[in-house]
Write a protein that holds these residues in place. Sequence first.
Motif, PDB file in Angstrom:
ATOM      1  N   VAL A 141       8.510  10.707  -5.112  1.00 57.75           N
ATOM      2  CA  VAL A 141       8.099   9.998  -6.326  1.00 57.75           C
ATOM      3  C   VAL A 141       8.964   8.756  -6.527  1.00 57.75           C
ATOM      4  O   VAL A 141       8.468   7.655  -6.821  1.00 57.75           O
ATOM      5  CB  VAL A 141       8.193  10.932  -7.550  1.00 57.75           C
ATOM      6  CG1 VAL A 141       7.983  10.150  -8.848  1.00 57.75           C
ATOM      7  CG2 VAL A 141       7.173  12.059  -7.441  1.00 57.75           C
ATOM      8  N   GLU A 142      10.279   8.921  -6.346  1.00 60.08           N
ATOM      9  CA  GLU A 142      11.195   7.803  -6.567  1.00 60.08           C
ATOM     10  C   GLU A 142      10.996   6.685  -5.540  1.00 60.08           C
ATOM     11  O   GLU A 142      11.208   5.510  -5.852  1.00 60.08           O
ATOM     12  CB  GLU A 142      12.635   8.322  -6.525  1.00 60.08           C
ATOM     13  CG  GLU A 142      12.952   9.247  -7.705  1.00 60.08           C
ATOM     14  CD  GLU A 142      14.210  10.064  -7.492  1.00 60.08           C
ATOM     15  OE1 GLU A 142      14.787   9.986  -6.382  1.00 60.08           O
ATOM     16  OE2 GLU A 142      14.610  10.784  -8.422  1.00 60.08           O
ATOM     17  N   LEU A 143      10.599   7.049  -4.320  1.00 58.27           N
ATOM     18  CA  LEU A 143      10.365   6.045  -3.274  1.00 58.27           C
ATOM     19  C   LEU A 143       8.966   5.439  -3.344  1.00 58.27           C
ATOM     20  O   LEU A 143       8.636   4.543  -2.559  1.00 58.27           O
ATOM     21  CB  LEU A 143      10.563   6.679  -1.894  1.00 58.27           C
ATOM     22  CG  LEU A 143      11.989   7.050  -1.498  1.00 58.27           C
ATOM     23  CD1 LEU A 143      11.979   7.874  -0.209  1.00 58.27           C
ATOM     24  CD2 LEU A 143      12.847   5.810  -1.328  1.00 58.27           C
ATOM     25  N   GLY A 144       8.135   5.940  -4.244  1.00 56.72           N
ATOM     26  CA  GLY A 144       6.775   5.428  -4.343  1.00 56.72           C
ATOM     27  C   GLY A 144       5.857   5.932  -3.249  1.00 56.72           C
ATOM     28  O   GLY A 144       4.825   5.306  -2.963  1.00 56.72           O
ATOM     29  N   MET A 185       0.840  -1.199   0.000  1.00 57.77           N
ATOM     30  CA  MET A 185       0.000   0.000   0.000  1.00 57.77           C
ATOM     31  C   MET A 185       0.876   1.250   0.000  1.00 57.77           C
ATOM     32  O   MET A 185       1.871   1.307   0.732  1.00 57.77           O
ATOM     33  CB  MET A 185      -0.914   0.020   1.227  1.00 57.77           C
ATOM     34  CG  MET A 185      -1.891   1.180   1.245  1.00 57.77           C
ATOM     35  SD  MET A 185      -2.978   1.148   2.690  1.00 57.77           S
ATOM     36  CE  MET A 185      -1.829   1.638   3.967  1.00 57.77           C
ATOM     37  N   THR A 186       0.533   2.214  -0.814  1.00 59.43           N
ATOM     38  CA  THR A 186       1.287   3.454  -0.894  1.00 59.43           C
ATOM     39  C   THR A 186       1.125   4.262   0.384  1.00 59.43           C
ATOM     40  O   THR A 186       0.008   4.483   0.857  1.00 59.43           O
ATOM     41  CB  THR A 186       0.822   4.301  -2.085  1.00 59.43           C
ATOM     42  OG1 THR A 186       1.020   3.560  -3.291  1.00 59.43           O
ATOM     43  CG2 THR A 186       1.606   5.604  -2.167  1.00 59.43           C
ATOM     44  N   VAL A 187       2.257   4.681   0.956  1.00 60.37           N
ATOM     45  CA  VAL A 187       2.231   5.515   2.154  1.00 60.37           C
ATOM     46  C   VAL A 187       2.024   6.964   1.746  1.00 60.37           C
ATOM     47  O   VAL A 187       2.712   7.492   0.872  1.00 60.37           O
ATOM     48  CB  VAL A 187       3.538   5.370   2.959  1.00 60.37           C
ATOM     49  CG1 VAL A 187       3.539   6.300   4.159  1.00 60.37           C
ATOM     50  CG2 VAL A 187       3.739   3.928   3.392  1.00 60.37           C
ATOM     51  N   ARG A 188       1.047   7.603   2.394  1.00 61.26           N
ATOM     52  CA  ARG A 188       0.735   9.010   2.110  1.00 61.26           C
ATOM     53  C   ARG A 188       1.397   9.880   3.178  1.00 61.26           C
ATOM     54  O   ARG A 188       1.042   9.794   4.353  1.00 61.26           O
ATOM     55  CB  ARG A 188      -0.773   9.229   2.099  1.00 61.26           C
ATOM     56  CG  ARG A 188      -1.519   8.393   1.062  1.00 61.26           C
ATOM     57  CD  ARG A 188      -3.013   8.368   1.338  1.00 61.26           C
ATOM     58  NE  ARG A 188      -3.295   7.765   2.639  1.00 61.26           N
ATOM     59  CZ  ARG A 188      -4.507   7.719   3.193  1.00 61.26           C
ATOM     60  NH1 ARG A 188      -5.547   8.237   2.569  1.00 61.26           N
ATOM     61  NH2 ARG A 188      -4.683   7.145   4.376  1.00 61.26           N
ATOM     62  N   VAL A 189       2.369  10.682   2.751  1.00 62.73           N
ATOM     63  CA  VAL A 189       3.111  11.550   3.665  1.00 62.73           C
ATOM     64  C   VAL A 189       2.600  12.980   3.509  1.00 62.73           C
ATOM     65  O   VAL A 189       2.634  13.545   2.411  1.00 62.73           O
ATOM     66  CB  VAL A 189       4.621  11.503   3.383  1.00 62.73           C
ATOM     67  CG1 VAL A 189       5.368  12.454   4.322  1.00 62.73           C
ATOM     68  CG2 VAL A 189       5.147  10.082   3.524  1.00 62.73           C
ATOM     69  N   GLY A 190       2.119  13.546   4.597  1.00 62.00           N
ATOM     70  CA  GLY A 190       1.645  14.925   4.584  1.00 62.00           C
ATOM     71  C   GLY A 190       2.702  15.854   5.150  1.00 62.00           C
ATOM     72  O   GLY A 190       3.241  15.619   6.232  1.00 62.00           O
ATOM     73  N   VAL A 191       3.018  16.907   4.402  1.00 61.25           N
ATOM     74  CA  VAL A 191       4.006  17.893   4.839  1.00 61.25           C
ATOM     75  C   VAL A 191       3.281  19.196   5.155  1.00 61.25           C
ATOM     76  O   VAL A 191       2.581  19.740   4.293  1.00 61.25           O
ATOM     77  CB  VAL A 191       5.076  18.145   3.762  1.00 61.25           C
ATOM     78  CG1 VAL A 191       6.124  19.142   4.279  1.00 61.25           C
ATOM     79  CG2 VAL A 191       5.746  16.846   3.341  1.00 61.25           C
ATOM     80  N   ILE A 192       3.439  19.669   6.374  1.00 60.48           N
ATOM     81  CA  ILE A 192       2.857  20.963   6.747  1.00 60.48           C
ATOM     82  C   ILE A 192       3.879  22.048   6.447  1.00 60.48           C
ATOM     83  O   ILE A 192       4.972  22.054   7.013  1.00 60.48           O
ATOM     84  CB  ILE A 192       2.445  20.983   8.229  1.00 60.48           C
ATOM     85  CG1 ILE A 192       1.346  19.947   8.482  1.00 60.48           C
ATOM     86  CG2 ILE A 192       1.968  22.379   8.627  1.00 60.48           C
ATOM     87  CD1 ILE A 192       0.884  19.880   9.927  1.00 60.48           C
ATOM     88  N   GLY A 193       3.518  22.940   5.546  1.00 56.45           N
ATOM     89  CA  GLY A 193       4.406  24.009   5.104  1.00 56.45           C
ATOM     90  C   GLY A 193       4.767  23.822   3.649  1.00 56.45           C
ATOM     91  O   GLY A 193       5.181  22.730   3.239  1.00 56.45           O
TER      92      GLY A 193
END
Length: 374
Positions: free
Chosen positions: A22-25, A1-9
């Motif tokens: 993108v490269e890490l999927g 499953m693709t991990v969704r990383v949220g960046v604040i800022g």
Amino acid sequence: MTVRVGVIGGGQLARMMIAPAVELGLDLRVLAEADGMSARLAATAVGDYRDLETVRAFAQDVDVITFDHEHVPQEVLRALVDDGVKVHPGPDALQFAQDKLVMRARLAELRIPQPDWAAVHDAAELQAFLDDHGGRAVVKTPRGGYDGKGVRVVASGTDVDDWFSGLDEGGALLVEELVPFVRELAQQVARRPSGQIVAYPVVETVQRDGVCAEVIAPAPDATDRLVRVAAEIGHRIAEGLGVTGMLAVELFETDDERILVNELAMRPHNSGHWSQDGAVTGQFEQHLRAVADLPLGVTERRAAWSVMVNILGGPAEGALEDRFPAAMAQHPEAKIHTYGKAPRPGRKVGHVNVSGEDLDDVVYTARAAAAFFA
């Protein structure tokens, strides 16, 4: 499953996470402060990071939250944790990057070497510190300062009366001894939630007007002792503060061979931009690996030397990108990174990385390539 990383800022640090994500999927999503910011390519939301409901709404669509800066309020961070959101670094760690007085007190508990310091509430307390430390010192606002802002060298207890008058009741400023340093260094480490830690080579940073102008990796003429002590300091802070993600420890090397901690940043940092092109695993990829709790990458250098030169201000006329062809033609070995920001005096709008086997050649090429964007 693709991990969704949220960046604040939505600043340049978030921007530079896009390609490695993108490269890490990984699915990178950004909560930007406004439209048109540096990380606009990955911005899925625009809103105030100080507003709990805005941040909560953003967090609902991601698996883990991380940061482009350290300014998200503690009450927002702790509410996310209470909601069951994974936050890296978490509020217990991030508080030490948000408040310099809290940081100094905790580093003292950990017996980390640092300058003499004190919390001062008024001019009399500041004058007493000055009297005990040779008549000069550095005063810092505990929160919000960066790139030389909120920092003042003083010789009198009244030199920061304007800051004292702006304090909340019971508030204090941070005063530190004026360290007799011979150069500034930075040690980066990465730590994942499961505890794995890796260290990068200690680097030398060159500051101009309180802003990082150049970074040399590794720090020239670094003794085995310096390399060992800097790495140990980074490890001890990462573990002692419970940092997850990238940690940058800014250091002073003094004229009596002490290594003292100056500042902390719990995110990718200007002192690590060289690693994008000069290390096997760049700091932006490493940060994403760490916050997603993936195995950390190798930190070894790809060449004997790497130099990063910041592009400060940008050209007075025309777009930064208009200068690319000439710079690339003259210095094809240079790696040019820009932030999608409008030029402004003193503003960090990009940087240039160059790696090679001869330090003098690498420094010359990096400076010459950056000069095309002045």
